[in-house]
Design a protein around this motif. Structure first.
Motif, PDB file in Angstrom:
ATOM      1  N   PHE A  34      33.618 -34.319   9.634  1.00 52.47           N
ATOM      2  CA  PHE A  34      34.246 -33.396   8.684  1.00 52.47           C
ATOM      3  C   PHE A  34      35.280 -34.139   7.830  1.00 52.47           C
ATOM      4  N   ALA A  35      36.035 -35.037   8.463  1.00 55.46           N
ATOM      5  CA  ALA A  35      37.011 -35.844   7.732  1.00 55.46           C
ATOM      6  C   ALA A  35      36.298 -36.791   6.762  1.00 55.46           C
ATOM      7  N   VAL A  36      35.160 -37.327   7.170  1.00 50.73           N
ATOM      8  CA  VAL A  36      34.374 -38.196   6.296  1.00 50.73           C
ATOM      9  C   VAL A  36      33.920 -37.423   5.061  1.00 50.73           C
ATOM     10  N   ALA A  37      33.369 -36.237   5.271  1.00 53.54           N
ATOM     11  CA  ALA A  37      32.933 -35.405   4.144  1.00 53.54           C
ATOM     12  C   ALA A  37      34.105 -35.118   3.212  1.00 53.54           C
ATOM     13  N   ASP A  38      35.258 -34.803   3.794  1.00 54.30           N
ATOM     14  CA  ASP A  38      36.452 -34.511   2.996  1.00 54.30           C
ATOM     15  C   ASP A  38      36.862 -35.714   2.152  1.00 54.30           C
ATOM     16  N   LYS A  39      36.848 -36.898   2.752  1.00 58.74           N
ATOM     17  CA  LYS A  39      37.218 -38.118   2.007  1.00 58.74           C
ATOM     18  C   LYS A  39      36.238 -38.405   0.871  1.00 58.74           C
ATOM     19  N   LEU A  40      34.997 -37.947   1.034  1.00 59.48           N
ATOM     20  CA  LEU A  40      33.971 -38.164   0.012  1.00 59.48           C
ATOM     21  C   LEU A  40      33.881 -36.988  -0.972  1.00 59.48           C
ATOM     22  N   ASP A  41      34.867 -36.062  -0.890  1.00 61.93           N
ATOM     23  CA  ASP A  41      34.913 -34.877  -1.765  1.00 61.93           C
ATOM     24  C   ASP A  41      33.691 -33.986  -1.618  1.00 61.93           C
ATOM     25  N   ILE A  42      33.248 -33.809  -0.392  1.00 64.23           N
ATOM     26  CA  ILE A  42      32.122 -32.924  -0.089  1.00 64.23           C
ATOM     27  C   ILE A  42      32.666 -31.776   0.760  1.00 64.23           C
ATOM     28  N   LYS A  43      32.455 -30.567   0.298  1.00 71.88           N
ATOM     29  CA  LYS A  43      32.923 -29.389   1.035  1.00 71.88           C
ATOM     30  C   LYS A  43      31.878 -29.027   2.090  1.00 71.88           C
ATOM     31  N   GLY A  68      23.802 -29.572  -1.523  1.00 75.47           N
ATOM     32  CA  GLY A  68      23.460 -29.451  -2.929  1.00 75.47           C
ATOM     33  C   GLY A  68      24.698 -29.540  -3.792  1.00 75.47           C
ATOM     34  N   LEU A  69      24.458 -29.691  -5.073  1.00 72.94           N
ATOM     35  CA  LEU A  69      25.539 -29.702  -6.060  1.00 72.94           C
ATOM     36  C   LEU A  69      25.633 -28.289  -6.620  1.00 72.94           C
ATOM     37  N   PHE A  70      26.764 -27.646  -6.404  1.00 66.59           N
ATOM     38  CA  PHE A  70      26.953 -26.259  -6.801  1.00 66.59           C
ATOM     39  C   PHE A  70      28.036 -26.170  -7.866  1.00 66.59           C
ATOM     40  N   THR A  71      27.889 -25.207  -8.780  1.00 66.26           N
ATOM     41  CA  THR A  71      28.914 -24.959  -9.784  1.00 66.26           C
ATOM     42  C   THR A  71      29.717 -23.751  -9.328  1.00 66.26           C
ATOM     43  N   ILE A  72      30.990 -23.982  -9.050  1.00 65.18           N
ATOM     44  CA  ILE A  72      31.898 -22.948  -8.574  1.00 65.18           C
ATOM     45  C   ILE A  72      33.061 -22.864  -9.555  1.00 65.18           C
ATOM     46  N   ASP A  73      33.257 -21.673 -10.135  1.00 66.59           N
ATOM     47  CA  ASP A  73      34.332 -21.473 -11.124  1.00 66.59           C
ATOM     48  C   ASP A  73      34.289 -22.532 -12.223  1.00 66.59           C
ATOM     49  N   GLY A  74      33.079 -22.827 -12.706  1.00 63.92           N
ATOM     50  CA  GLY A  74      32.912 -23.774 -13.800  1.00 63.92           C
ATOM     51  C   GLY A  74      33.060 -25.239 -13.418  1.00 63.92           C
ATOM     52  N   ARG A  75      33.195 -25.502 -12.124  1.00 61.55           N
ATOM     53  CA  ARG A  75      33.388 -26.877 -11.647  1.00 61.55           C
ATOM     54  C   ARG A  75      32.267 -27.233 -10.681  1.00 61.55           C
ATOM     55  N   GLU A  77      30.643 -29.147  -7.544  1.00 58.89           N
ATOM     56  CA  GLU A  77      31.090 -29.762  -6.287  1.00 58.89           C
ATOM     57  C   GLU A  77      29.917 -29.854  -5.317  1.00 58.89           C
ATOM     58  N   TRP A  78      29.926 -30.955  -4.561  1.00 56.34           N
ATOM     59  CA  TRP A  78      28.928 -31.128  -3.517  1.00 56.34           C
ATOM     60  C   TRP A  78      29.321 -30.277  -2.328  1.00 56.34           C
ATOM     61  N   ARG A  79      28.319 -29.620  -1.743  1.00 52.93           N
ATOM     62  CA  ARG A  79      28.555 -28.794  -0.567  1.00 52.93           C
ATOM     63  C   ARG A  79      27.478 -29.072   0.478  1.00 52.93           C
ATOM     64  N   ILE A  80      27.915 -29.023   1.732  1.00 55.61           N
ATOM     65  CA  ILE A  80      26.998 -29.056   2.867  1.00 55.61           C
ATOM     66  C   ILE A  80      27.187 -27.738   3.616  1.00 55.61           C
ATOM     67  N   TYR A  81      26.092 -27.038   3.819  1.00 46.59           N
ATOM     68  CA  TYR A  81      26.088 -25.835   4.649  1.00 46.59           C
ATOM     69  C   TYR A  81      25.401 -26.197   5.961  1.00 46.59           C
ATOM     70  N   TYR A  82      25.966 -25.755   7.083  1.00 41.64           N
ATOM     71  CA  TYR A  82      25.389 -26.141   8.374  1.00 41.64           C
ATOM     72  C   TYR A  82      25.503 -25.006   9.389  1.00 41.64           C
ATOM     73  N   ASN A  83      24.659 -25.078  10.403  1.00 44.99           N
ATOM     74  CA  ASN A  83      24.632 -24.111  11.490  1.00 44.99           C
ATOM     75  C   ASN A  83      25.619 -24.547  12.570  1.00 44.99           C
ATOM     76  N   ALA A  84      26.730 -23.829  12.689  1.00 42.51           N
ATOM     77  CA  ALA A  84      27.776 -24.190  13.655  1.00 42.51           C
ATOM     78  C   ALA A  84      27.412 -23.843  15.093  1.00 42.51           C
ATOM     79  N   ALA A  85      26.267 -23.196  15.307  1.00 48.78           N
ATOM     80  CA  ALA A  85      25.859 -22.838  16.667  1.00 48.78           C
ATOM     81  C   ALA A  85      25.113 -23.974  17.369  1.00 48.78           C
ATOM     82  N   MET A  86      24.859 -25.050  16.665  1.00 48.93           N
ATOM     83  CA  MET A  86      24.165 -26.190  17.275  1.00 48.93           C
ATOM     84  C   MET A  86      25.127 -26.977  18.166  1.00 48.93           C
ATOM     85  N   SER A  87      24.586 -27.922  18.934  1.00 48.15           N
ATOM     86  CA  SER A  87      25.438 -28.791  19.758  1.00 48.15           C
ATOM     87  C   SER A  87      26.301 -29.657  18.847  1.00 48.15           C
TER      88      SER A  87
END
Length: 196
Positions: A34-43, A68-75, A77-87
């Motif tokens: 999660f910290a790696v994603a944050d440092k790489l500007d990925i939500k 994917g690359l999503f446009t949020i409020d005209g900006r 940003e890269w986003r990763i969506y994931y299933n938090a129920a996994m190991s």
């Protein structure tokens, strides 16, 4: 474990992996994805944090996760969506897999890109040159030392053993870059403990 890529492409992917390690300053293993994603500007967003309909669409898209690359409020940003129920190990691999897709500029989601992202995730989670600096002897040690699944460790220990046989500590330039980040982290950690 997926499509076999040309050796030259594996070398390119290792360069990309070294870039990820440098850009995110990964100096200890296991590391916080999660910290790696944050440092790489990925939500990073858990399916479970979304409203029910949106979460269902995510599960329909992938049981594990997607990016994917999503446009949020005209900006954009890269986003990763994931299933938090996994190991925990599966979540770590999924997030690194998606970071691999983003870093390798994947667009198609085809079988080749899936293999490349799997390779990148394994490589960044446990680079052979870093495994070499540990006391890992088998895939169970690898799973424990690097906080990865036994499945990933089983396949990756084979890669490590091939690395030892064919190149080993005759480090490539990208491996020297990875080791420089790792050793800088060791020095910083050592001096922090001495001053504490």
């Amino acid at each position: 474990m997926g499509v076999r890529l040309p050796n030259s492409r594996y070398e390119e992917l290792k360069e990309i992996g070294a870039d990820i390690i440098e850009d995110a300053d990964i100096s200890e293993y296991p590391f916080d994805v999660f910290a790696v994603a944050d440092k790489l500007d990925i939500k990073v967003i858990a399916y479970q944090s979304l409203p029910e309909k949106a979460a269902k669409r995510c599960f329909d898209a992938s049981e594990d996760g997607f990016s994917g690359l999503f446009t949020i409020d005209g900006r954009s940003e890269w986003r990763i969506y994931y299933n938090a129920a996994m190991s925990e190990e599966r979540i770590r691999f999924t997030i690194m897999h998606e970071i691999g897709h983003i870093s390798a500029d994947h667009m198609d989601g085809n079988e080749v890109e899936e293999s490349e992202a799997n390779f990148l995730a394994s490589f960044v989670l446990a680079p052979p040159c870093i495994i070499h600096k540990t006391t890992v002897e088998d895939y169970i040690d690898l799973a424990n030392e690097f906080d990865v699944s036994l499945d990933m460790a089983y396949y990756h220990i084979d890669s490590y053993n091939k690395w030892l046989r064919f190149s080993g500590p005759n480090y490539t330039e990208y491996e020297k870059r990875i080791l420089a980040v790792y050793e800088a982290g060791l020095l910083l950690n050592h001096s922090f403990h001495e001053s504490a």
